[in-house]
Design an enzyme around this catalytic site. Structure first.
Site: not given
Ligand SMILES: Cc1cc2nc3c(=O)[nH]c(=O)nc-3n(C[C@H](O)[C@H](O)[C@H](O)COP(=O)(O)OP(=O)(O)OC[C@H]3O[C@@H](n4cnc5c(N)ncnc54)[C@H](O)[C@@H]3O)c2cc1C
Length: 407
Positions: A134, A137, A170, A253, A385
């Protein structure tokens, strides 16, 4: 006056009950069950390769085809069949093949929005011949997918040319295909200008770089698209209609996937219980165990309701954020409990040695990898969050957050 009985529903319930009974018997008699139950692997690649052979076996014998439409290589039935499949694997203390996590997330969206693609490619997935990733991100865009920048431009010859970068995919290192959410609209179009497409991992211009997690296992990947050509027939849903596909997918999901995860967590707690019976326990540990168990069962009850709603064809929408919060938290707590109670072995046990609790060698490594992975339970699929924000906005109707007044 009692409600009229729907004969089709009664028939389906009987069918599911029979499926459960027969699948349970099958698993009890399966000659490779013991080997499968205890198999541990030192790399994500080896684990997926093994799980593919188990999917092939379950597919050949028909069991993992229930719950999926015949047109997509299944044997009919709905989400309830799939829930029973996960329950019965758990009942037999068998692991869910890792590929099924992503199938549970991507499969329903493909079936709903691209039935032709589902008919072509789902049979290969169900048989373990291939699996997908998927790719939503990006380095600058995770929580707010409306800001995605990977760009797909109509090439005027029946397809698109894709450029950009995805991250955290993933199963990315071994996936054969990717379901990517890309921008087809203007840079400012936000969620209205996104399109979902299926892209072959081996297509010219796709580069996949594995990402090792803290456990050392290469479970995720960065994906780079450099002038990758994608046929229009690989579009899932409408051009610029990717948001609707993504929202449909997220219900699974956060709900269906959660139900499966909780079955897996219950197996892990079952193993921990056996360890505790063997090694002895303190009153505080018993209390903690009971508390975590209740959290897991409560989350399971919640996701069971969602499974039933999905099976009835209901749009679950924002409600699935409650599931995501509950099951992510329960998964994390269960893994913390395992660490707490088997701390000595988990921290200091050698990868090659046995342990007082029966967790030794590669099994210990796997338990550690599970703990590390569970740290992401409240991040992946949307952070805790963000889920709370969705619940505040869409379910509770609380006033919008005014920036700068956060406390
Ligand atoms: C083990 C693992 C597997 C994953 N697998 C996939 C996958 O298969 N496909 C895929 O596409 N992605 C995948 N991801 C990515 C995952 O979906 C993202 O890490 C997640 O959506 C958060 O996005 P970010 O890491 O860019 O953090 P950010 O969006 O940059 O967030 C950083 C921090 O800010 C906070 N924050 C952001 N916006 C808000 C808001 N509006 N209100 C309050 N707090 C906020 C968040 O809670 C977080 O603490 C995976 C991640 C992990 C760790």
């Amino acid at each position: 006056m009692s409600a009229p009985v729907d004969n089709a529903v009664v028939e389906y319930v009987a069918h599911v009950a029979l499926y459960r009974q027969e699948f349970r018997r099958y698993l009890r008699e399966l000659e490779v069950a013991d080997q499968w139950r205890t198999a541990v692997f030192s790399s994500a690649e080896d684990g997926l390769a093994h799980d593919a052979t188990m999917m092939a076996r379950l597919h050949a014998d028909g069991w993992n085809r229930y719950g999926w439409p015949e047109a997509a290589g299944g044997l009919g039935g709905n989400e309830i069949h799939r829930a029973v499949y996960y329950e019965e694997l758990g009942h037999a203390m068998l692991p869910i093949p890792a590929q099924q996590w992503t199938l549970e997330t991507l499969g329903p969206a493909l079936i709903r929005f691209a039935p032709d693609l589902a008919a072509t490619y789902m049979p290969g997935y169900l048989s373990g011949a291939e699996w997908w990733g998927q790719s939503f991100s990006e380095p600058e865009s995770g929580s707010d997918l409306a800001t995605l920048r990977t760009r797909a431009v109509d090439d005027g010859a029946g397809g698109f040319v894709v450029n950009g970068q995805k991250i955290w995919t993933s199963q990315g290192p071994t996936a054969k295909r990717l379901l990517a959410l890309v921008r087809t609209g203007t840079p400012e179009s936000r969620h209205r200008g996104l399109t979902m497409m299926m892209i072959d991992a081996e297509a010219p211009g796709v580069t996949i770089r594995p990402i090792a997690l803290a456990s050392g296992r290469r479970e995720l990947a960065e994906v780079f698209f450099d002038d990758v050509r994608v046929d229009r027939e690989r579009v899932v849903g409408d051009v610029d209609g990717g948001w609707a596909v993504a929202m449909h997918l997220m219900q699974y999901e956060r709900g269906m996937y959660g139900y499966a995860v909780l079955n897996k967590v219950l197996v892990e707690l079952g193993r921990l219980r056996e360890d505790m019976v063997t090694a002895g326990t303190t009153p505080a540990q018993r209390q903690r165990f009971a508390g975590v168990y209740v959290d897991v069962v409560a989350a399971q009850a919640r996701t069971a309701t969602t499974v039933r709603r999905l099976a009835a064809g209901e749009a679950v929408g924002a409600d699935s954020s409650i599931d995501k919060l509950l099951f992510g938290r329960a998964e994390k707590k269960a893994n913390d409990l395992i660490l707490e109670i088997t701390r000595e072995q988990m921290i200091a046990g050698a990868a090659t040695s046995g342990s007082a609790t029966g967790r030794g060698g590669a099994a210990l490594d796997t338990a550690r990898a599970e703990w590390w992975y569970s740290r992401a339970a409240t991040v992946m699929g949307g952070t805790a969050e963000v889920q709370r924000g969705i619940i505040a906005d869409h379910i509770l109707g609380l006033p919008k957050e005014s920036r700068g007044q956060r406390k």
